[in-house]
Design an enzyme around this catalytic site. Structure first.
Site, mmCIF file in Angstrom:
data_model
loop_
_atom_site.group_PDB
_atom_site.id
_atom_site.type_symbol
_atom_site.label_atom_id
_atom_site.label_comp_id
_atom_site.label_asym_id
_atom_site.label_seq_id
_atom_site.Cartn_x
_atom_site.Cartn_y
_atom_site.Cartn_z
ATOM 1 N N ARG A 55 63.248 23.315 -35.262
ATOM 2 C CA ARG A 55 63.242 22.338 -36.360
ATOM 3 C C ARG A 55 62.975 22.994 -37.718
ATOM 4 N NH1 ARG A 55 63.056 17.300 -33.609
ATOM 5 N NH2 ARG A 55 61.931 17.510 -31.651
ATOM 6 N N HIS A 95 69.300 20.037 -38.211
ATOM 7 C CA HIS A 95 69.182 21.360 -37.601
ATOM 8 C C HIS A 95 70.493 21.858 -36.981
ATOM 9 C CE1 HIS A 95 65.149 19.992 -38.195
ATOM 10 N NE2 HIS A 95 65.230 19.099 -37.222
ATOM 11 N N ARG A 138 56.302 22.147 -36.429
ATOM 12 C CA ARG A 138 56.777 21.734 -35.104
ATOM 13 C C ARG A 138 57.543 22.868 -34.423
ATOM 14 N NH1 ARG A 138 59.407 15.951 -35.444
ATOM 15 N NH2 ARG A 138 59.037 16.133 -33.189
ATOM 16 N N ASP A 182 78.691 20.251 -45.242
ATOM 17 C CA ASP A 182 79.972 20.332 -45.961
ATOM 18 C C ASP A 182 80.214 19.072 -46.787
ATOM 19 O OD1 ASP A 182 80.521 22.847 -44.967
ATOM 20 O OD2 ASP A 182 81.962 22.176 -43.455
ATOM 21 N N ILE A 240 60.048 12.696 -42.061
ATOM 22 C CA ILE A 240 58.774 11.985 -41.882
ATOM 23 C C ILE A 240 57.696 12.961 -41.409
ATOM 24 C CG2 ILE A 240 57.629 10.168 -40.536
ATOM 25 C CD1 ILE A 240 60.463 8.803 -40.415
ATOM 26 N N SER A 241 58.052 13.783 -40.450
ATOM 27 C CA SER A 241 57.112 14.776 -39.925
ATOM 28 C C SER A 241 57.255 16.085 -40.706
ATOM 29 C CB SER A 241 57.394 15.032 -38.439
ATOM 30 O OG SER A 241 58.690 15.589 -38.267
ATOM 31 N N ASN A 276 67.581 11.333 -44.586
ATOM 32 C CA ASN A 276 66.849 11.902 -43.452
ATOM 33 C C ASN A 276 67.877 12.060 -42.340
ATOM 34 O OD1 ASN A 276 65.377 12.562 -41.228
ATOM 35 N ND2 ASN A 276 63.761 11.057 -41.558
HETATM 36 O O1 CA2 Z 1 60.577 14.138 -39.210
HETATM 37 C C1 CA2 Z 1 61.697 13.632 -39.344
HETATM 38 O O2 CA2 Z 1 61.923 12.701 -40.114
HETATM 39 C C2 CA2 Z 1 62.854 14.120 -38.469
HETATM 40 O O3 CA2 Z 1 64.034 14.139 -39.281
HETATM 41 C C3 CA2 Z 1 62.995 13.119 -37.359
HETATM 42 C C4 CA2 Z 1 64.018 13.509 -36.301
HETATM 43 C C5 CA2 Z 1 63.780 14.945 -35.826
HETATM 44 O O4 CA2 Z 1 64.823 15.332 -34.948
HETATM 45 C C6 CA2 Z 1 63.711 15.917 -36.983
HETATM 46 O O5 CA2 Z 1 63.440 17.218 -36.468
HETATM 47 C C7 CA2 Z 1 62.616 15.524 -37.944
HETATM 48 C C8 CA2 Z 1 63.918 12.606 -35.093
HETATM 49 C C9 CA2 Z 1 64.035 11.163 -35.391
HETATM 50 C C10 CA2 Z 1 63.659 10.441 -34.141
HETATM 51 O O6 CA2 Z 1 62.857 9.365 -34.508
HETATM 52 C C11 CA2 Z 1 62.165 8.746 -33.529
HETATM 53 C C12 CA2 Z 1 61.223 7.858 -33.963
HETATM 54 C C13 CA2 Z 1 60.473 7.196 -33.042
HETATM 55 C C14 CA2 Z 1 60.672 7.397 -31.681
HETATM 56 C C15 CA2 Z 1 61.617 8.296 -31.260
HETATM 57 C C16 CA2 Z 1 62.382 8.960 -32.188
#
Ligand code: CA2
Length: 150
Positions: A112, A81, A108, A88, A102-103, A75
């Site tokens: 993203r 992005h 979104r 690479d 996760i999301s 992840n």
């Molecule tokens: O959905 C995902 O797993 C992401 O990789 C999570 C990244 C985001 O930039 C991607 O677009 C999607 C962000 C991780 C930040 O995680 C947090 C968790 C809790 C509170 C704040 C940030």
């Protein structure tokens, strides 16, 4: 010999469970590591679980996984992005690479919707919450059993 899967997490994922539960749920990264440990053991796989806020450290870990791991689950967080460097590094790997979000990144903001890592990933799981890591391990087990892992 036991096949070891390296699970890598990118920036800010150490904040899981502490902020934005409506987007990322209530589980902490330690909970996710426990979940992965249990699932890996049930699947007969070894596990190395990592998180870094630094792009270069992730690149180094991917380079190490080339020879040390049977597969990579990553992840990459926001680096998905932006990071050609991580793409690479993954492109130098012959082992299976699974990308987890996760999301549901497609539901979104438009920035993203594109992931450089997806250009290399053998499969992408998005929007299943932290269960996506368990699903990725299940799929990795089938790939490794089919001889696609080291
Ligand atoms: O959905 C995902 O797993 C992401 O990789 C999570 C990244 C985001 O930039 C991607 O677009 C999607 C962000 C991780 C930040 O995680 C947090 C968790 C809790 C509170 C704040 C940030």
């Amino acid at each position: 010999m036991e096949k070891v899967i390296h699970v890598m997490n990118g920036p800010n994922l150490n904040m899981l469970g502490q902020r934005q539960p409506e987007v990322y749920g209530r589980q902490t990264l330690a909970d996710v590591e426990r979940l992965c440990g249990e699932r890996a053991q049930a699947l007969g796989l070894g596990l190395r679980f990592m998180q870094s806020n630094y792009e270069g450290e992730l690149v180094t870990w991917i380079q190490q996984a080339r020879t040390a791991a049977a597969g990579i689950i990553i992840n990459p967080g926001a680096y998905s992005h932006t990071s050609v460097a991580i793409l690479d590094a993954l492109n130098t790997c012959e082992i299976p690479v699974l990308e987890v979000h996760i999301s549901n990144i497609h539901k979104r903001e438009s920035f993203r919707h594109h992931s450089y890592v997806s250009l290399r990933a053998d499969a992408v799981i998005a929007g299943c919450g932290t269960n996506g890591y368990a699903l990725a391990l299940e799929h990795m087990a089938t790939l490794v059993a089919a001889g696609q892992g080291k």
